[in-house]
Design an enzyme around this catalytic site. Structure first.
Site, PDB file in Angstrom:
ATOM      1  N   THR A  87      12.004  72.267  87.080  1.00  0.00           N
ATOM      2  CA  THR A  87      12.415  72.789  88.378  1.00  0.00           C
ATOM      3  C   THR A  87      12.157  71.690  89.393  1.00  0.00           C
ATOM      4  O   THR A  87      11.000  71.379  89.707  1.00  0.00           O
ATOM      5  CB  THR A  87      11.639  74.073  88.742  1.00  0.00           C
ATOM      6  OG1 THR A  87      11.938  75.083  87.769  1.00  0.00           O
ATOM      7  CG2 THR A  87      12.029  74.568  90.124  1.00  0.00           C
ATOM      8  N   LYS A 162      18.341  78.272  90.789  1.00  0.00           N
ATOM      9  CA  LYS A 162      16.896  78.486  90.642  1.00  0.00           C
ATOM     10  C   LYS A 162      16.217  78.548  92.010  1.00  0.00           C
ATOM     11  O   LYS A 162      15.349  79.385  92.254  1.00  0.00           O
ATOM     12  CB  LYS A 162      16.284  77.366  89.786  1.00  0.00           C
ATOM     13  CG  LYS A 162      14.765  77.390  89.657  1.00  0.00           C
ATOM     14  CD  LYS A 162      14.269  78.563  88.818  1.00  0.00           C
ATOM     15  CE  LYS A 162      12.761  78.693  88.812  1.00  0.00           C
ATOM     16  NZ  LYS A 162      12.079  78.026  87.758  1.00  0.00           N
TER      17      LYS A 162
END
Length: 186
Positions: A87, A162
């Site tokens: 991420t 995300k």
């Protein structure tokens, strides 16, 4: 399929272990030197990727991702799939993808939702950004590591999804906390 898995922390280790348990030939590298059972340990990024068909990364930040890709894209065989599950911000995801594709590889960003428990159980959700060819090639691995894959668009789109997912989660957590404070006060 020969897989190089780089970044074997709380999320990466169980994801890599699931791939190995499913019968994939998984070589692992982590700066800690710790490699889960079932993986072939490799001492460097270049050594890990030298004969890989797929390179999977699960790294803590974009700066590390860019450094790993800079070393890996020149050492990997032509046409290797680079699948980043970290991420990071959208710009870093796009930079990493460009490093890979400029070197003649396929690339996709595929951050996950589901946490450590999902990584261990193989029930993660992948939000993937990249060309359809990269997504199709990644599918057998994603099916082992997760329960759901959503192709969100071009490179960086997985990270964008995300980010939006995390924003919704954060707002929901804040609203829940405020509701408890209000309930306690009333």
């Amino acid at each position: 399929m020969r897989i190089a898995f780089i970044g074997l922390g709380n999320m990466g280790a169980p994801m890599a272990a699931n791939l190995a348990a499913a019968g994939f030939d998984v070589r692992g590298h982590d700066v800690s030197g710790v490699v889960p059972e079932g993986l072939v340990p490799r001492g460097s990024v270049a050594d890990c990727v030298q004969d890989a068909q797929v390179v999977v990364t699960m790294l803590p930040d974009g700066a590390i991702l860019r450094r790993v890709y800079a070393a890996a894209v020149v050492a990997a065989p032509p046409g290797t799939l680079f699948l980043d599950c970290s991420t990071v911000d959208v710009a870093d995801a796009r930079t990493a993808a460009a490093l890979a594709t400029d070197a003649g590889h396929l690339a996709a960003d595929a951050p996950v939702s589901g946490g450590i428990g999902g990584a261990a159980a193989g029930t993660l959700t992948f939000m993937i950004g990249g060309a359809a060819a990269a997504v199709d090639r990644a599918a057998p691995l994603l099916d082992v590591m997760g329960a759901r894959t959503v192709h969100c668009g071009a490179s960086g789109a997985g990270q964008a999804a995300k980010l939006c997912n995390n924003m919704i989660l954060g707002a929901t957590m804040a609203a829940t906390c405020e509701a408890f404070v209000l309930a306690d006060a009333l």
